[in-house]
Design a protein around this motif. Structure first.
Motif, PDB file in Angstrom:
ATOM      1  N   PHE A   1       6.022   3.756  -1.375  1.00 54.20           N
ATOM      2  CA  PHE A   1       6.612   3.546  -0.045  1.00 54.20           C
ATOM      3  C   PHE A   1       6.636   2.063   0.280  1.00 54.20           C
ATOM      4  O   PHE A   1       5.883   1.260  -0.281  1.00 54.20           O
ATOM      5  CB  PHE A   1       5.843   4.323   1.033  1.00 54.20           C
ATOM      6  N   THR A   2       7.529   1.698   1.206  1.00 50.59           N
ATOM      7  CA  THR A   2       7.642   0.311   1.660  1.00 50.59           C
ATOM      8  C   THR A   2       6.614   0.048   2.751  1.00 50.59           C
ATOM      9  O   THR A   2       6.425   0.876   3.642  1.00 50.59           O
ATOM     10  CB  THR A   2       9.059   0.075   2.211  1.00 50.59           C
ATOM     11  N   ALA A   3       5.954  -1.108   2.679  1.00 45.57           N
ATOM     12  CA  ALA A   3       4.944  -1.448   3.688  1.00 45.57           C
ATOM     13  C   ALA A   3       4.990  -2.930   4.025  1.00 45.57           C
ATOM     14  O   ALA A   3       5.027  -3.786   3.136  1.00 45.57           O
ATOM     15  CB  ALA A   3       3.549  -1.079   3.199  1.00 45.57           C
TER      16      ALA A   3
ATOM     17  N   VAL B   1      -4.002  -2.070   3.172  1.00 52.35           N
ATOM     18  CA  VAL B   1      -2.673  -1.481   3.341  1.00 52.35           C
ATOM     19  C   VAL B   1      -2.793  -0.415   4.422  1.00 52.35           C
ATOM     20  O   VAL B   1      -3.697   0.429   4.350  1.00 52.35           O
ATOM     21  CB  VAL B   1      -2.208  -0.813   2.023  1.00 52.35           C
ATOM     22  N   CYS B   2      -1.903  -0.445   5.426  1.00 49.52           N
ATOM     23  CA  CYS B   2      -1.918   0.578   6.477  1.00 49.52           C
ATOM     24  C   CYS B   2      -0.853   1.625   6.164  1.00 49.52           C
ATOM     25  O   CYS B   2       0.311   1.281   5.996  1.00 49.52           O
ATOM     26  CB  CYS B   2      -1.647  -0.044   7.844  1.00 49.52           C
ATOM     27  N   LEU B   3      -1.280   2.883   6.091  1.00 50.33           N
ATOM     28  CA  LEU B   3      -0.377   3.976   5.717  1.00 50.33           C
ATOM     29  C   LEU B   3      -0.416   5.067   6.791  1.00 50.33           C
ATOM     30  O   LEU B   3      -1.495   5.582   7.123  1.00 50.33           O
ATOM     31  CB  LEU B   3      -0.800   4.554   4.353  1.00 50.33           C
ATOM     32  N   ASN B   4       0.762   5.407   7.293  1.00 47.35           N
ATOM     33  CA  ASN B   4       0.878   6.464   8.301  1.00 47.35           C
ATOM     34  C   ASN B   4       0.455   7.805   7.680  1.00 47.35           C
ATOM     35  O   ASN B   4       0.966   8.186   6.624  1.00 47.35           O
ATOM     36  CB  ASN B   4       2.331   6.534   8.793  1.00 47.35           C
ATOM     37  N   ARG B   5      -0.462   8.514   8.347  1.00 49.51           N
ATOM     38  CA  ARG B   5      -0.942   9.787   7.783  1.00 49.51           C
ATOM     39  C   ARG B   5       0.152  10.852   7.742  1.00 49.51           C
ATOM     40  O   ARG B   5       0.033  11.828   7.017  1.00 49.51           O
ATOM     41  CB  ARG B   5      -2.167  10.299   8.556  1.00 49.51           C
TER      42      ARG B   5
ATOM     43  N   ALA C   1       3.195  10.308   6.646  1.00 52.41           N
ATOM     44  CA  ALA C   1       4.160  10.007   5.574  1.00 52.41           C
ATOM     45  C   ALA C   1       4.013  11.038   4.449  1.00 52.41           C
ATOM     46  O   ALA C   1       2.896  11.483   4.145  1.00 52.41           O
ATOM     47  CB  ALA C   1       3.918   8.600   5.035  1.00 52.41           C
ATOM     48  N   SER C   2       5.128  11.358   3.806  1.00 51.80           N
ATOM     49  CA  SER C   2       5.101  12.363   2.733  1.00 51.80           C
ATOM     50  C   SER C   2       4.245  11.901   1.555  1.00 51.80           C
ATOM     51  O   SER C   2       3.736  12.712   0.789  1.00 51.80           O
ATOM     52  CB  SER C   2       6.524  12.650   2.253  1.00 51.80           C
ATOM     53  N   VAL C   3       4.063  10.589   1.422  1.00 55.58           N
ATOM     54  CA  VAL C   3       3.324  10.027   0.284  1.00 55.58           C
ATOM     55  C   VAL C   3       1.807  10.010   0.516  1.00 55.58           C
ATOM     56  O   VAL C   3       1.043   9.703  -0.403  1.00 55.58           O
ATOM     57  CB  VAL C   3       3.794   8.585   0.000  1.00 55.58           C
TER      58      VAL C   3
ATOM     59  N   LEU D   1      15.270   1.881   0.102  1.00 55.49           N
ATOM     60  CA  LEU D   1      15.144   3.140  -0.635  1.00 55.49           C
ATOM     61  C   LEU D   1      13.722   3.707  -0.513  1.00 55.49           C
ATOM     62  O   LEU D   1      13.524   4.916  -0.354  1.00 55.49           O
ATOM     63  CB  LEU D   1      15.473   2.855  -2.102  1.00 55.49           C
ATOM     64  N   PHE D   2      12.720   2.809  -0.581  1.00 54.85           N
ATOM     65  CA  PHE D   2      11.322   3.243  -0.484  1.00 54.85           C
ATOM     66  C   PHE D   2      10.853   3.331   0.978  1.00 54.85           C
ATOM     67  O   PHE D   2       9.698   3.638   1.238  1.00 54.85           O
ATOM     68  CB  PHE D   2      10.403   2.293  -1.269  1.00 54.85           C
ATOM     69  N   GLY D   3      11.774   3.068   1.914  1.00 54.33           N
ATOM     70  CA  GLY D   3      11.404   3.047   3.331  1.00 54.33           C
ATOM     71  C   GLY D   3      11.483   4.399   4.011  1.00 54.33           C
ATOM     72  O   GLY D   3      11.394   4.463   5.232  1.00 54.33           O
ATOM     73  N   GLY D   4      11.682   5.475   3.234  1.00 61.76           N
ATOM     74  CA  GLY D   4      11.606   6.803   3.832  1.00 61.76           C
ATOM     75  C   GLY D   4      12.761   7.698   3.498  1.00 61.76           C
ATOM     76  O   GLY D   4      13.875   7.224   3.243  1.00 61.76           O
ATOM     77  N   LYS D   5      12.493   8.988   3.457  1.00 61.59           N
ATOM     78  CA  LYS D   5      13.482  10.076   3.364  1.00 61.59           C
ATOM     79  C   LYS D   5      14.120  10.268   1.981  1.00 61.59           C
ATOM     80  O   LYS D   5      14.611  11.344   1.691  1.00 61.59           O
ATOM     81  CB  LYS D   5      14.610   9.924   4.411  1.00 61.59           C
ATOM     82  N   THR D   6      14.139   9.267   1.113  1.00 53.66           N
ATOM     83  CA  THR D   6      14.760   9.431  -0.208  1.00 53.66           C
ATOM     84  C   THR D   6      13.789  10.162  -1.145  1.00 53.66           C
ATOM     85  O   THR D   6      12.601   9.824  -1.161  1.00 53.66           O
ATOM     86  CB  THR D   6      15.100   8.048  -0.806  1.00 53.66           C
TER      87      THR D   6
HETATM   88  C1  LIG Z   1      10.390  -2.806   6.271  1.00 57.51           C
HETATM   89  C2  LIG Z   1       9.547  -1.553   6.356  1.00 57.51           C
HETATM   90  C3  LIG Z   1       8.174  -1.673   6.481  1.00 57.51           C
HETATM   91  C4  LIG Z   1       7.370  -0.540   6.548  1.00 57.51           C
HETATM   92  N1  LIG Z   1       6.013  -0.692   6.646  1.00 57.51           N
HETATM   93  C5  LIG Z   1       5.219   0.392   6.679  1.00 57.51           C
HETATM   94  C6  LIG Z   1       3.810   0.245   6.692  1.00 57.51           C
HETATM   95  O1  LIG Z   1       3.265  -0.862   6.658  1.00 57.51           O
HETATM   96  N2  LIG Z   1       3.053   1.371   6.729  1.00 57.51           N
HETATM   97  C7  LIG Z   1       3.612   2.634   6.745  1.00 57.51           C
HETATM   98  O2  LIG Z   1       2.881   3.625   6.784  1.00 57.51           O
HETATM   99  N3  LIG Z   1       4.959   2.799   6.710  1.00 57.51           N
HETATM  100  C8  LIG Z   1       5.764   1.708   6.660  1.00 57.51           C
HETATM  101  N4  LIG Z   1       7.124   1.861   6.608  1.00 57.51           N
HETATM  102  C9  LIG Z   1       7.672   3.230   6.578  1.00 57.51           C
HETATM  103  C10 LIG Z   1       7.454   3.854   5.178  1.00 57.51           C
HETATM  104  O3  LIG Z   1       8.037   3.063   4.171  1.00 57.51           O
HETATM  105  C11 LIG Z   1       7.998   5.276   5.121  1.00 57.51           C
HETATM  106  O4  LIG Z   1       7.448   6.010   6.164  1.00 57.51           O
HETATM  107  C12 LIG Z   1       7.584   5.839   3.794  1.00 57.51           C
HETATM  108  O5  LIG Z   1       8.598   5.540   2.861  1.00 57.51           O
HETATM  109  C13 LIG Z   1       7.307   7.303   3.802  1.00 57.51           C
HETATM  110  O6  LIG Z   1       8.477   7.977   4.122  1.00 57.51           O
HETATM  111  P1  LIG Z   1       8.595   9.509   3.750  1.00 57.51           P
HETATM  112  O7  LIG Z   1       7.630  10.212   4.629  1.00 57.51           O
HETATM  113  O8  LIG Z   1      10.033   9.840   4.035  1.00 57.51           O
HETATM  114  O9  LIG Z   1       8.272   9.607   2.292  1.00 57.51           O
HETATM  115  C14 LIG Z   1       7.951   0.751   6.515  1.00 57.51           C
HETATM  116  C15 LIG Z   1       9.347   0.875   6.364  1.00 57.51           C
HETATM  117  C16 LIG Z   1      10.131  -0.267   6.276  1.00 57.51           C
HETATM  118  C17 LIG Z   1      11.618  -0.114   6.081  1.00 57.51           C
END
Ligand SMILES: Cc1cc2nc3c(=O)[nH]c(=O)nc-3n(C[C@H](O)[C@H](O)[C@H](O)COP(=O)(O)O)c2cc1C
Ligand SMILES: NC(=O)C1=CN([C@@H]2O[C@H](COP(=O)(O)OP(=O)(O)OC[C@H]3O[C@@H](n4cnc5c(N)ncnc54)[C@H](O)[C@@H]3O)[C@@H](O)[C@H]2O)C=CC1
Length: 163
Positions: free
Chosen positions: A32-34, A49-53, A55-57, A82-87
Motif C-alpha cells: 500500500f501507499t503511505a 509506518v502508520c497503517l489504517n486498521r 485497510a484490506s492489507v 495504483l497502491f493507494g487503494g481499491k486495485t
Molecule cells: C499519497 C497517499 C498516501 C497514503 N498514505 C497512507 C498512510 O500513510 N497510511 C495509510 O494507512 N494509508 C495511506 N494511504 C491510503 C492507502 O494507500 C490505502 O488505504 C491502501 O492502499 C489500502 O487500500 P485498500 O484497503 O483498498 O487495499 C495513502 C494513499 C495515498 C494515495
C-alpha cells in the motif's frame, strides 16, 4: 476541538515523501501507499509506518511481521496511485519489477531507497496502527530524483546537479 476535515486540510500542507510499503509471508503478499512514515531512532535503525486498521492489507502486515519501505522516485506517480487503494493486489504488483533482500518483502527495484525491515512493535492510536520497524537491510538508487506529496498532488524533487 478540531474537526476531521479541518485537520486533513491542515495536514495537506505538510509535504512528505511517498512510499510503497510491501510485505510477503504466511499472511500473503500485500502493498500500500503511505506518506505517514518517519525515522524514529538510528540505534537500532528504526522507522515507523502508520497503517489504517480498516485497510484490506492490514491483516497481511500484522501476520507477516516483516515489511519493506520503498521510497518512491519521480517516475512513480502512477504506481503510487495504483497502491493507494481499491486495485486488486495482483494488478498492483504486476505494474513494476520487484526483488528480495533479507526478509522476503518485495523490494521495488527502481525505488529511491528501500528499507527491508522486521516489525518490532505495534501500537494502536485511533483508527491506525503504528508499526515500528527495524531495518535489517538497505538498497539505494543514488541517481534517482525524489517524489513529494504536497497539497494533495505529487511534485518531483530534483537532485542538485553540478553546474
Ligand atoms: C499519497 C497517499 C498516501 C497514503 N498514505 C497512507 C498512510 O500513510 N497510511 C495509510 O494507512 N494509508 C495511506 N494511504 C491510503 C492507502 O494507500 C490505502 O488505504 C491502501 O492502499 C489500502 O487500500 P485498500 O484497503 O483498498 O487495499 C495513502 C494513499 C495515498 C494515495
Ligand atoms: N495517514 C493516512 O492514513 C493517510 C491516508 N491518505 C489517504 O489517501 C487518500 C487521499 O489523501 P489526500 O489526497 O492527501 O487527501 P485527504 O484530504 O484525504 O488528506 C489530506 C491529508 O490528511 C492526512 N490524512 C488523510 N487521511 C488520514 C487518515 N485517515 N488518518 C490520518 N491522517 C490522514 C494526510 O496527511 C493527508 O495527506 C485518502 O483516502 C486518505 O485517507 C493519505 C495520506 C495519509
Amino acid at each position: 476541538m478540531v474537526e476531521k476535515q479541518e485537520y486533513r486540510d491542515a495536514m495537506a500542507r505538510l509535504g512528505s515523501a511517498v512510499n510503497i510499503i510491501t510485505t510477503d509471508g504466511p499472511g500473503g503478499r500485500a502493498g500500500f501507499t503511505a506518506s505517514a512514515v518517519c525515522s524514529v531512532t538510528d540505534t537500532p535503525p528504526t522507522l515507523l509506518v502508520c497503517l489504517n486498521r480498516s485497510a484490506s492489507v492490514h491483516a497481511a502486515f500484522t501476520h507477516n511481521q516483516v515489511l519493506c519501505v520503498n521510497t518512491l522516485a519521480d517516475c512513480h506517480e502512477s504506481l503510487s496511485n495504483l497502491f493507494g487503494g481499491k486495485t486488486p493486489m495482483k494488478q498492483r504488483f504486476e505494474a513494476a519489477e520487484w526483488a528480495r533482500l533479507a526478509t522476503g518483502s518485495p523490494i521495488l527495484t527502481d525505488a529511491l531507497v528501500s528499507f527491508d525491515c522486521k516489525v518490532t512493535q505495534i501500537t494502536s492510536v485511533g483508527t491506525h496502527d503504528i508499526l515500528f520497524c527495524e531495518a535489517v537491510a538497505l538498497r539505494r538508487n543514488d541517481d534517482s530524483h525524489g517524489l513529494v506529496y504536497f497539497d494533495r498532488r505529487y511534485h518531483p524533487l530534483m537532485r542538485q546537479t553540478a553546474c
